[in-house]
Design a protein around this motif. Structure first.
Motif, PDB file in Angstrom:
ATOM      1  N   LYS A 136       0.814  -1.220   0.000  1.00 31.06           N
ATOM      2  CA  LYS A 136       0.000   0.000   0.000  1.00 31.06           C
ATOM      3  C   LYS A 136       0.851   1.275   0.000  1.00 31.06           C
ATOM      4  N   ASP A 137       2.157   1.135  -0.236  1.00 29.78           N
ATOM      5  CA  ASP A 137       2.992   2.334  -0.334  1.00 29.78           C
ATOM      6  C   ASP A 137       3.409   2.585  -1.779  1.00 29.78           C
ATOM      7  N   ILE A 138       2.923   1.749  -2.680  1.00 27.85           N
ATOM      8  CA  ILE A 138       3.208   1.890  -4.106  1.00 27.85           C
ATOM      9  C   ILE A 138       1.902   1.806  -4.862  1.00 27.85           C
ATOM     10  N   ILE A 139       1.752   2.641  -5.847  1.00 29.53           N
ATOM     11  CA  ILE A 139       0.553   2.623  -6.683  1.00 29.53           C
ATOM     12  C   ILE A 139       0.977   2.400  -8.125  1.00 29.53           C
ATOM     13  N   GLY A 140       0.204   1.607  -8.843  1.00 30.19           N
ATOM     14  CA  GLY A 140       0.502   1.344 -10.246  1.00 30.19           C
ATOM     15  C   GLY A 140      -0.518   2.004 -11.156  1.00 30.19           C
ATOM     16  N   HIS A 141      -0.038   2.677 -12.188  1.00 34.00           N
ATOM     17  CA  HIS A 141      -0.920   3.280 -13.183  1.00 34.00           C
ATOM     18  C   HIS A 141      -0.898   2.364 -14.403  1.00 34.00           C
ATOM     19  N   PHE A 142      -2.002   1.673 -14.617  1.00 36.13           N
ATOM     20  CA  PHE A 142      -2.108   0.649 -15.640  1.00 36.13           C
ATOM     21  C   PHE A 142      -2.627   1.285 -16.921  1.00 36.13           C
ATOM     22  N   ILE A 143      -1.839   1.231 -17.997  1.00 39.40           N
ATOM     23  CA  ILE A 143      -2.143   1.935 -19.241  1.00 39.40           C
ATOM     24  C   ILE A 143      -2.428   0.916 -20.350  1.00 39.40           C
ATOM     25  N   ASN A 144      -3.601   1.023 -20.959  1.00 38.20           N
ATOM     26  CA  ASN A 144      -3.982   0.157 -22.075  1.00 38.20           C
ATOM     27  C   ASN A 144      -4.151   1.040 -23.311  1.00 38.20           C
ATOM     28  N   PHE A 145      -3.291   0.828 -24.295  1.00 39.08           N
ATOM     29  CA  PHE A 145      -3.226   1.733 -25.448  1.00 39.08           C
ATOM     30  C   PHE A 145      -3.336   0.942 -26.745  1.00 39.08           C
ATOM     31  N   TYR A 146      -4.284   1.339 -27.590  1.00 35.69           N
ATOM     32  CA  TYR A 146      -4.433   0.760 -28.931  1.00 35.69           C
ATOM     33  C   TYR A 146      -4.230   1.860 -29.959  1.00 35.69           C
ATOM     34  N   GLN A 147      -3.462   1.545 -30.997  1.00 35.90           N
ATOM     35  CA  GLN A 147      -3.177   2.528 -32.049  1.00 35.90           C
ATOM     36  C   GLN A 147      -3.272   1.864 -33.410  1.00 35.90           C
TER      37      GLN A 147
END
Length: 260
Positions: A136-147
């Motif tokens: 709980k001291d780290i947060i992940g930003h999960f990125i889903n990208f389609y191009q």
């Protein structure tokens, strides 16, 4: 298209995500843009389509929020700024300019060669969400990208950016694991890939679409979860497009000795 013409389509929608361990120090909002912009008014094709929803941080904890927003703006949109909205606008404008030039070149070439120009549609789909790390001291930003920018198919890429809640600094392989972590992780990833692909040896991996002749590596693309660290291999990292994205989940318990 100039930025001032599209800014009205950008909206910030309050996210339900909030830090449970730091009270109301920060929360997240979506900056969104959803629009299909034709090359020529009144014609459906070619067009440049956007469906983008990116989280930005805000709140009393400006140290974390500024670091988070600055990294996301630079990583996703190529602008080192805390203003995620402005970075997104700049990115969209640049894509539209490339889209127009690409189709302009197709029209010019078709005219020279005497055939009908081929329409090149562009499509960008971007969604993000936050996950909390194992302590709980780290947060992940999960990125889903389609191009998609023409050709046989588009490309999907999944990326996780990990941040320390204390100061918003990015968690990397080198600052999360102890020196020499590769010697412990690579054999584990090798074995997990065999199990994932249901193979008994690396020679069999070719039959399942993996690049068996290329050595395993530890990707910078990983997510810290409650009981595992998930290493994400995008298309072409260890396999061709058709194989898709491979995620190998390493149980934290078996590599705890190499975590700082």
């Amino acid at each position: 298209m100039k930025a001032h013409k599209i800014i009205i389509a950008l909206t910030a929608i309050l996210s339900l995500a909030a830090c449970r361990s730091k009270g109301d120090d920060y929360a997240f909002q979506y900056v969104s843009f959803k629009e299909t912009l034709p090359y020529t008014q009144g014609k459906e094709h070619p067009s440049c389509s956007f469906d983008m929803h990116v989280l930005k941080a805000h709140g009393a904890d400006t140290v974390f929020a500024d670091a988070f927003n600055r990294d996301i703006s630079e990583f996703m949109f190529g602008k080192r700024t805390t203003d995620v909205r402005a970075a997104m606008i700049s990115f969209i404008d640049s894509v539209i300019n490339i889209f127009k030039e690409d189709n302009k070149e197709q029209i010019r070439y078709a005219k020279e060669e005497g055939f009908e120009p081929r329409n090149i549609d562009y499509e960008y789909v971007l969604n993000t969400e936050v996950h909390y790390g194992n302590r709980k001291d780290i947060i992940g930003h999960f990125i889903n990208f389609y191009q998609y920018t023409g050709g046989a198919h588009g490309g999907t890429f999944i990326t996780c950016r990990n941040y320390r809640l204390e100061d918003g600094s990015v968690v990397t392989l080198d600052n999360y694991f102890k020196p020499g972590y590769e010697s412990k992780l690579i054999p584990v990833l090798d074995q997990l890939l065999l199990e994932y692909a249901e193979c008994s040896s690396r020679d069999e991996l070719d039959e399942h679409g993996y690049f068996s002749n290329e050595p395993m590596f530890v990707p910078e693309n990983f997510e810290i979860r409650e009981d595992t660290i998930d290493f994400i291999f995008n298309q072409y990292d260890i396999a061709p497009y058709a194989t898709g994205i491979t995620t190998l989940s390493v149980p934290t318990d078996i590599i705890r000795d190499i975590i700082r």
